[in-house]
Each structure stands twice: as C-alpha cells, then as structure tokens.
Design a protein around this motif. Structure first.
Motif, short mmCIF file in Angstrom:
data_model
loop_
_atom_site.label_atom_id
_atom_site.label_comp_id
_atom_site.label_asym_id
_atom_site.label_seq_id
_atom_site.Cartn_x
_atom_site.Cartn_y
_atom_site.Cartn_z
N LEU A 97 0.80 -1.21 0.00
CA LEU A 97 0.00 0.00 0.00
C LEU A 97 0.84 1.27 0.00
O LEU A 97 1.93 1.30 0.57
N GLU A 98 0.30 2.28 -0.63
CA GLU A 98 0.94 3.60 -0.60
C GLU A 98 0.36 4.36 0.58
O GLU A 98 -0.84 4.37 0.79
N ILE A 99 1.22 4.98 1.36
CA ILE A 99 0.74 5.77 2.50
C ILE A 99 1.29 7.19 2.39
O ILE A 99 2.34 7.49 2.95
N VAL A 151 5.79 6.37 2.08
CA VAL A 151 5.78 4.91 1.94
C VAL A 151 5.15 4.51 0.60
O VAL A 151 3.96 4.77 0.36
N ASN A 152 5.97 3.94 -0.26
CA ASN A 152 5.53 3.37 -1.55
C ASN A 152 4.89 4.38 -2.50
O ASN A 152 4.49 4.00 -3.60
#
Lengths: 263, 451
Positions: A97-99, A151-152
């Motif tokens: 997941l992108e955060i 993140v991502n």
C-alpha cells in the motif's frame, strides 16, 4: 528425536477452512513448514493461494471457519495481525500500500521499534535506526533517497517489492510469506528481490512463496512445491514439480488427482 | 431577519411567539452588557459606530446564507456577562509553554491586556508591539487609518466586536523591518460560574517591504461556557510578507467566532496556517482582499472536531487586480457526532484578469456519525483566469491499517500514523516546530480512539 523434530516445525496448518463474504475459499488445507525450508505454493488463479496468505497474516475480511494453525508452537488464530508480526510472521504484500504523508524511514522505524517494544527491549532512536537501515539498503540495492519519500508513494512495482524485502530484512521474520512477489517485476528487479530473499534465508528461518509462475523459483530454489486447487493442496513435490507445471500446465495434476480419488 | 415574526406571519399569527429569547433579544443583550472602555477612551467613536451597525441586526439563523450549516443556538440560549475589567490574573506558569519561550508575546485575558504575562523586551527599533491600552496619545493617530477600516465591518459579529472593544494588540512594522522572531499573541478566556463574553482585537500593519511571523492563539483557562468574538485586521503594504499562524484551542464548551480580515498591497505574500480544535462552536471567517496586483495568498487550514463540536471555516479571497495568485488547502478531521463545515469563496471580477487560484478541501471522517458540509463558491467574471477547486471526503482506509498492523503496529497506533500523515500537510507549514508538535499531540488525543 521426535521432540527435536517437533521444535523444528515453524508452521503447522491442519484442515484449514476459510471464507470471504460467506463464500468458502479454503476447504481443508494441510501444510507443515520446518526451519530452513523453502516452500512454494503454486496454483491457478482463484485456487485460494492469496486467501491463504491473508489468513496467515490475519486480514479481518477473511474468516476462518475450521482447522488450526500453529506457529512456533502458538495458536496463530488467537493472535491479532500485529501480534503475528511480532512473533515472527511476515507477509510481503502482492500490492504494497501507498501511504502518503508517512515517510518510509519513519514507517520502517515504527515497525522495527514496535517489535522491540513488544519484546520489552529499548527502542532505537532516529539516529541509530538510520545507521541500521542504511546498512540494509544494499540487500535490495535501494537508493537512500527512497527513505525520505512517502511509503511506496510513486514507487514503481519493482521498487515497492524491494521495499517489502527491505522490511523483511529489518524485521527478521521466522517465516516470510512472499505473496506473488514476482508479479509485475522485470527480470532485473526479480533478480534483485530474489537475491535479497536468499541473503535473508538462514537455517533457522523459513520462506513460503506464493506464485502463479515458475519464474521466481529459478532464483529462489524451493525445497517443496505444493500445488493448490479449490482451496486444498492437491499434490506436493520437489522443485522439479514446478518445471513440470510450467511445461504441462495445471490440468494434468487435476486429472491425476481425480484418478487418485477414483482409486 | 428574526425567526419568530417570520414564522408567525407564515402561520397567519401576528402575535410574537412565546419561546426562548429571539436572535434580536440576545444580540441586544450582548450589546446592553458591553464592557465599558476605561483604559482606551479614544476607542469611543469606533465603539459607537459598531453599536450603530450591530443594533440594526440580529444573531444569524440558518436562513442566512453565511450561516446555513452552522447552528448558533448555543449562543442564543446562553446569557453572557461581559468582562468589565480583568477578573483573573493567571499565574505565568499556567501559561508558559516551551513554544512561547524566546518569543515576543502579548497576552490578553478576557480581552484585557495582561502586562505581567507579556514580554516585549528586546524589540527592534521602530517596531511597535503593544496593547492599545499602552499607547501614548501621540500614537493614537497611527491607528486611525487602519483600525476598523477593512471592508465588511457591517457583518454582525464584526460590528459586535467593534461595539464592545476595550483593548487590543497592535503590531506596527516600519518599512523594510524584518522581525527576527515570531510575535505571539495569546488570547485567554477564563471560565467562571456565569458565562463570560470577550472581544479580542488585533491590528497588524506591515509597511512596505516588512516581514513578520504572527502567531495568534486562543486558549481557555478552565472548563466552562465562554463566548469569544475576535477580529484581526492585517494591512499589508507593497512587497510585505506576513506568515500568520492562528490556533483556536479553547475548551469544548466555548463559543468562538473569529474573523481575520487581510488587505494585501502589490507584490505581497500572505500565508496563513489556521488550526481549529476548540469550542462547542468554533467559527473562523477569513476575508482576504488583494488590493494590489501580483499578490500571493496561501491559506492552509485544519479543523479537528470530536464529541458534538461544530467547527466551521468560511474563507473568501477577493482579487481586484491582474496577476493575483492563491493556493488554498483546507483539511478537516471529524469524529464522534461532530460537524465540520467549509465554505470557500473566490471572487474574481473583470479587472482581475490572469488570476491563478486553486482551492482544495479534504475531510477525513473518523466516525460514522460525524458530518461534513463543504462548499466551493466561485464568483468569476474575468474571462482569462485559472481557478480550480475540489473537495474529497474519506475515511481511514482499512487496508492501510491492516498493512501497518502486519508490520507490528497495534490499531490505535496505525490510526495515529495515518491521522498524522493527513494533518502533516498543514502542520508542516507552521514555522515553529514546538508549536507544531504541541498541536500534533492535541490532535492525536482527540482522534485516537476506536471508531
């Protein structure tokens, strides 16, 4: 002798059944993984491979309806997802997941420290953690600039998967589950990821790969290959089974199985 | 417009209805109760003007477009006493927080200047940071072209503030003055057995080429009902830059209605970061007028509501000359049964060609019973402009929470991390890291409980 064998078992799954939205997906799955072993679960789409990985990690949308899972002697199903992680289970996501807004470095530190905290050990401060993580970047050939990004967020498919393996390197799980880690990777990224996993696999740990294709298994050589179909493991073999699947497809296994049932 | 006569006409009844005080009564009661001006007699004329403007009006109801979503019944149903003179003298230790250390600060308690809590030592030459009540007679005329001269004085709460004015903060920057540290204005409302009303005021005049960071903060001392009706006027001469941090964290029974009115000259940059946390009702009106061309307005806002709070931000940016730009990001987190409101107006008349304005509102609902109302309001006449706007409303993502859990984070911690990620886009614009950290802490406390 038996006792030593028992203690070598990391994961033991017995007659596991599970459902999603009331639809049964896993229908009596059995699997045992010991220290130092590398297992691969292969199977066609919809066979329940990814469901199995989510059930192991404790995703709330997947309901276990029967059977047991014992992880390092503990009842895994009694644990919350974060407790499973802290006891040494790690799931590398198929779609990490992108955060947005959370820096990768902060995320990694918080994850690392939550394990230390649960173990009653002192947490690492930002500076010490920075040293630690920089020492691990080379395992997945990751540029330090990825640490300061969210993140991502905006990572390519390959970068996301490398970030998963970096997390694995930091969290040092006893059992790493790689869910379709090869999907969406070009050959160079695949080699980097596989090489990272190989560096992290030591005799006291185990790896469970879940994959649709044989290709990843050229780089991470499994001790056992299981073929899954309709929520159960149909057959188990050595690494040569994967090659056979690659050339003959899944149908011949189904046919064999039917013969076996008929007998 | 009064609500009861309208209703009675509709019903064909001419007699006033027998029910709790009407909007008119209550505003009149506030005006009748206005504190006497003792320390600044020269404010008398302004107060008269305010009184005249306010006397013609009532407290708004849902029938007033500007107050459609905002329930003012808490204000209608409470009788407030104005604070005639400073009633309490808080101990400095109750107020001093680390982010206040080493700042120039003015502290007001219930609208009255508290010199023993303030610190204006080490002020650079020519820079005036003081209260109205500390001004010398030769300094009054300075204010006359500015105080109460922004447009929009007729608005009911602006007029009420003006009518009840007793003191205020003055920041006067001479040309090209660059203030090396933030100027902190702390407005404290104290709670007593009877609900108190206070009318804080601030006037900032930034002459050409000057630069300053202003922190305007509203806090409560103790629990209890309070009414705070503040107005801040900011005048920016050409080439000046103002960074304005506004924090409203009064207690959860307070009623806070505040206004920021900004007039921007040519080539100016006004950047504001406004955080609303407090009040059973917290309303902030922002009215920016770009008087000069090529000016830039940057508005960042964050409201965080819980319990049964109503937190409301109404902004308006008016362009009057070509080549103006504005960027606006307004965020909100609403939990429990709270209600968050945003109305963002952009006014682009014919003369304001080549305006470039963007507005984005994002709301995170962390409870199924929370409510959001959001409304862009674009009034564009000029034909060669770029104006964009957008609004999103979302919840914390279960998959993101599971991802974090699978890395060892308990659910409350995972939620906190995601909430931090949401707020950091606003809080990171606050140039005082310690204030930012203190706000993060307050926001976490508010949000961090299970859905």
């Amino acid at each position: 002798m038996t006792i030593i064998d028992e203690s070598d078992v990391i994961l033991s799954v017995k007659d596991l059944t599970a459902e999603v939205d009331g639809i049964p997906i896993l229908k009596g799955l059995n699997l045992e993984i010991k220290r130092g072993e590398i297992h691969a679960i292969m199977g066609p789409n919809g066979s329940g491979k990814s469901t199995f990985s989510k059930v192991l990690a404790g995703h709330p949308a997947y309901g276990v309806t029967g059977g047991t899972i014992t992880f390092l002697g503990e009842d895994l199903l009694a644990l919350e997802p974060q407790e499973r992680a802290i006891s040494g289970l790690f799931l590398a996501f198929q779609y990490p997941l992108e955060i947005p807004g959370v820096s990768n470095l902060d995320f990694l530190r918080v994850a690392y420290n939550s394990r230390l905290k649960a173990q009653g050990k002192p947490e690492l401060d930002a500076l010490d953690f920075d040293d630690l993580v920089r020492g691990k970047l080379d395992i997945v050939k990751m540029d330090p600039s990825f640490l300061t990004r969210s993140v991502n967020e905006g990572f390519s498919g390959g970068e996301k998967k490398r970030n998963e393996i970096l997390q694995m390197a930091l969290l040092e799980p006893k059992l790493a589950i790689l869910d379709e880690t090869d999907s969406g990777l070009d050959i160079d990224a695949l080699k980097i990821v596989a090489n990272g996993v190989n560096q992290l696999t030591t005799p006291d740990k185990a790896v469970l790969m879940i994959t649709h294709y044989q290709r990843l298994l050229d780089y991470i050589i499994p001790d056992y290959v299981h073929v899954m179909e309709s929520g159960r493991i149909l057959t188990t073999g050595g690494k040569e089974l994967a090659l056979e699947l690659e050339s003959r497809g899944y149908d011949w296994i189904r046919d064999n199985e039917l013969v076996g049932v008929a007998e | 417009m009064m609500s009861s006569p309208v209703k009675s006409q509709l019903d064909g009844v001419t007699m006033p209805l027998d029910h709790p005080p009407t909007a008119t009564d209550n505003l009149q009661r506030l005006l009748n109760n206005r504190p006497p001006v003792t320390r600044c007699p020269w404010l008398g004329e302004l107060r008269q003007r305010g009184l005249a403007l306010a006397s013609e009006q009532t407290i708004p109801t849902a029938r007033d477009e500007e107050w459609r979503f905002t329930d003012l019944s808490a204000l209608l149903n409470t009788q407030f006493e104005a604070v005639q003179e400073p009633l309490v003298s808080p101990n400095p230790s109750e107020l001093t927080t680390d982010y206040l250390a080493n700042t120039i600060r003015l502290v007001f308690v219930d609208g009255h200047y508290a010199s023993h809590l303030s610190d204006v030592s080490g002020l650079p030459n020519q820079l005036i940071v003081t209260s109205f009540s500390q001004l010398t007679p030769d300094q009054y005329p300075l204010l006359q072209n500015y105080l109460g001269k922004q447009t929009g004085n007729e608005e009911v709460f602006t007029a009420l503030n003006m009518a009840c004015l007793v003191d205020g903060a003055l920041i006067w920057l001479p040309p090209n003055a660059i203030v090396p540290c933030p100027i902190h204005l702390l407005f404290i409302s104290s709670a007593f057995a009877s609900p108190l009303a206070a009318y804080p005021r601030c006037l900032l005049v930034a002459q050409s080429g000057s630069q300053v960071t202003l922190v305007e903060e509203y806090k409560s001392l103790g629990a209890g009902v309070q009414f705070t009706n503040g107005v801040t006027e900011i005048w920016m001469d050409d080439q000046s830059m103002v960074t304005h941090v506004r924090v409203q964290r009064q207690n959860n029974q307070a009623i806070h209605i505040g206004k920021t009115a900004v007039s921007q000259g040519q080539n100016t940059t006004y950047q504001s970061v406004s955080v609303g946390l407090g009040g059973v009702l917290g309303r902030h009106n922002v009215e920016v007028v770009q008087v000069g061309e090529q000016s830039q307005t940057l508005l960042y806002g964050l409201n965080v509501s819980g319990e049964q709070q109503v937190i409301d931000t109404h902004t308006s940016i008016t362009f009057t000359r070509p080549h103006g730009t504005s960027q606006q990001l307004q965020k909100a987190i609403a939990g429990d049964r709270s209600h968050t409101i945003f109305n963002g107006k952009l006014v682009v008349p014919k003369a304001a060609q080549l305006t470039d304005a963007s507005q984005l509102n994002r709301t995170l609902l962390v409870s199924p019973k929370a409510r959001v109302d959001t409304k862009p309001q674009l009034e564009i006449v000029a034909d060669n402009v770029k104006c964009t706007h957008g609004a999103t409303v979302s919840q914390l993502d279960g998959e993101e929470i599971f991802y974090l859990q699978s890395r060892g984070l308990p659910i409350p911690y995972a939620r906190q991390l995601l909430v931090d990620a949401f707020t950091t886009e606003i809080i990171s614009h606050i140039p005082l890291p310690q204030l930012g950290a203190s706000l993060n802490q307050a926001i976490r406390q508010r949000v961090n409980h299970p859905m």
